[in-house]
Design an enzyme around this catalytic site. Structure first.
Site, PDB file in Angstrom:
ATOM      1  N   ARG A  75       0.806  -0.930  -0.375  1.00 47.54           N
ATOM      2  CA  ARG A  75       0.091   0.101  -0.149  1.00 47.54           C
ATOM      3  C   ARG A  75       0.753   1.177   0.297  1.00 47.54           C
ATOM      4  NH1 ARG A  75      -4.943  -1.198  -0.113  1.00 47.54           N
ATOM      5  NH2 ARG A  75      -6.092  -2.441   1.747  1.00 47.54           N
ATOM      6  N   ASP A 137     -13.862  -5.556  -2.603  1.00 50.20           N
ATOM      7  CA  ASP A 137     -14.120  -4.524  -2.405  1.00 50.20           C
ATOM      8  C   ASP A 137     -16.142  -3.906  -3.182  1.00 50.20           C
ATOM      9  OD1 ASP A 137     -13.147  -4.190  -0.291  1.00 50.20           O
ATOM     10  OD2 ASP A 137     -12.188  -2.697  -0.074  1.00 50.20           O
TER      11      ASP A 137
HETATM   12  O1  F6P Z   1      -9.948  -2.872  -0.119  1.00 50.60           O
HETATM   13  C1  F6P Z   1      -9.369  -4.417   0.789  1.00 50.60           C
HETATM   14  C2  F6P Z   1      -9.198  -4.640   2.051  1.00 50.60           C
HETATM   15  O2  F6P Z   1      -9.777  -6.050   2.251  1.00 50.60           O
HETATM   16  C3  F6P Z   1     -10.873  -4.539   2.524  1.00 50.60           C
HETATM   17  O3  F6P Z   1     -12.086  -4.758   2.605  1.00 50.60           O
HETATM   18  C4  F6P Z   1     -10.212  -4.060   4.065  1.00 50.60           C
HETATM   19  O4  F6P Z   1     -10.916  -2.757   4.732  1.00 50.60           O
HETATM   20  C5  F6P Z   1      -9.628  -3.758   3.244  1.00 50.60           C
HETATM   21  O5  F6P Z   1      -8.703  -3.437   2.816  1.00 50.60           O
HETATM   22  C6  F6P Z   1      -7.987  -4.142   4.810  1.00 50.60           C
HETATM   23  O6  F6P Z   1      -6.527  -3.741   4.673  1.00 50.60           O
HETATM   24  P1  F6P Z   1      -5.478  -4.287   5.120  1.00 50.60           P
HETATM   25  O7  F6P Z   1      -5.192  -5.881   4.170  1.00 50.60           O
HETATM   26  O8  F6P Z   1      -3.846  -3.171   4.836  1.00 50.60           O
HETATM   27  O9  F6P Z   1      -5.532  -4.253   6.575  1.00 50.60           O
END
Ligand code: F6P
Length: 358
Positions: A75, A137
């Site tokens: 990210r 999502d």
């Molecule tokens: O965008 C995909 C997702 O799985 C969302 O549904 C969730 O809120 C987020 O990513 C979780 O993010 P991470 O994997 O950074 O904890």
């Protein structure tokens, strides 16, 4: 020689490898030996740091059914892209430099909302970019469906199915908290497919008294258990009414691990019925893509390669009314596709007695 870079960015999902394979196979099919594909490691981070490798044909074999991404992902918040970091790194300049170093004709980017904002930025900076819509999502504007979504729905539905049997045995209320960020697609689809009694999504702020009344009425009618599918982004009417900043504060100061635990507490207090929470979490993003996502990701991948072949840059491949079409990147970037509250799916659910807490 045609040179194409591929990167996967943001949270992973099922079908990324199927899509990568679709791009690569179509390119090799069209260009034969006259194409070089660079795999950029860990998303935009690899493009910023110059971490990439020249792939060969074999890298794209045997990956159709594999979960995750063979390229790795990370990210990289869009809002920080233009911010010079503590090591004086100008991220945009570095990405442009490495694109040039690889002598790319085009960069194929697989990602969700944040990823598309950066892809659009790179396109505006003069790079040739095509994108593919991925995320569990399903909240990317411009496409009816993202790949990864249906596989996550299958998993969340399976969780609800399993919870159903134990909820029945014990006569309990169960909340299954689904991912989905600020959109309710995953919860809505899995909730209906799993036969949930109550579905709470961010698009329809809930009234806890109505949820409690609904459960009490179920009990009165002889039902010994209740199943709630609750989106991680579900929000109460009271909090939804607050101004943006106050709303954020209220959600951050919930005093519970997540909204589902707060709702569970409130239900248990009011009904006296044992109430449990199950959070499948990242489980929903893991494992093999289902057949729908294998097909959709392959179609998106192949269509993205077609755009590259036609030198039609600055587009996302999208599914619109059953067809794969290009949608301008500038129209997609920064827009969220949430569940329309007047949609037929919600109406159908309400018509069979599912409560949305409104
Ligand atoms: O965008 C995909 C997702 O799985 C969302 O549904 C969730 O809120 C987020 O990513 C979780 O993010 P991470 O994997 O950074 O904890």
């Amino acid at each position: 020689m045609k040179r194409v870079g591929i990167l996967t960015s943001g949270g992973d999902c099922q079908g990324l490898n199927a899509a990568i394979r679709g791009i690569a196979k179509n390119l090799y099919h069209y260009y034969g030996e006259q194409v070089q594909i660079y795999g950029i490691i860990d998303g935009y981070r690899g493009l910023i740091n110059g971490e990439y490798r020249l792939m060969n044909k074999d890298d794209f074999s045997g990956i159709l059914t594999r979960g995750g991404t063979i390229l790795g992902t990370s990210r990289q918040p869009f809002k920080l892209m233009r911010v010079i970091d503590e090591n004086s790194v100008d991220k945009v300049a570095e990405m442009k430099k490495h694109y040039k170093d690889m002598k790319l004709d085009c960069l194929a980017v697989l990602g969700g909302n944040g990823t598309h904002k950066t892809a659009n930025l790179l396109s505006e900076e003069g790079l040739n970019v095509v994108t593919l819509p991925k995320t569990i999502d399903n909240d990317l504007w411009g496409t009816d469906m993202t790949f990864g979504f249906q596989s996550a729905v299958d998993i969340a539905t399976h969780v609800i199915d399993c919870i159903h049997t134990t909820a029945t045995s014990h006569g309990r209320v169960f909340i299954i908290e689904c991912m989905g960020h600020k959109a309710g697609w995953l919860t809505l689809h899995a909730g209906i497919a799993g036969g949930a009694d109550v579905i709470l999504i961010p698009e329809i702020p809930y009234n806890i008294d109505k949820v409690i009344e609904y459960i009490k009425n179920r009990t009165k009618s002889g039902k010994t258990f209740s199943i709630l599918a609750v989106a991680e982004g579900a929000i109460s009417e009271d909090i939804a009414k607050l101004p943006k900043k106050k709303k954020k504060e209220a959600m951050a100061n919930l005093m519970y691990p997540s909204i589902s635990y707060k709702i569970a507490h409130e239900i248990e207090e009011a009904t006296g019925q044992e109430t449990r929470v199950t959070v499948p979490g990242h489980f929903q993003r893991g494992g093999s893509p289902d057949s729908y996502d294998r097909l959709l990701a392959t179609r998106f991948g192949s269509a993205a390669a077609d755009l590259i072949i036609k030198e039609q840059y600055g587009y996302m491949t999208a599914l619109v009314n059953g067809k794969i079409v290009p949608v301008p990147l500038k129209d997609v970037a920064g827009k969220l596709k949430t569940v329309p509250t007047d949609c037929e799916i919600i109406q159908s659910a309400k018509n069979i007695g599912i409560s949305f807490g409104d």
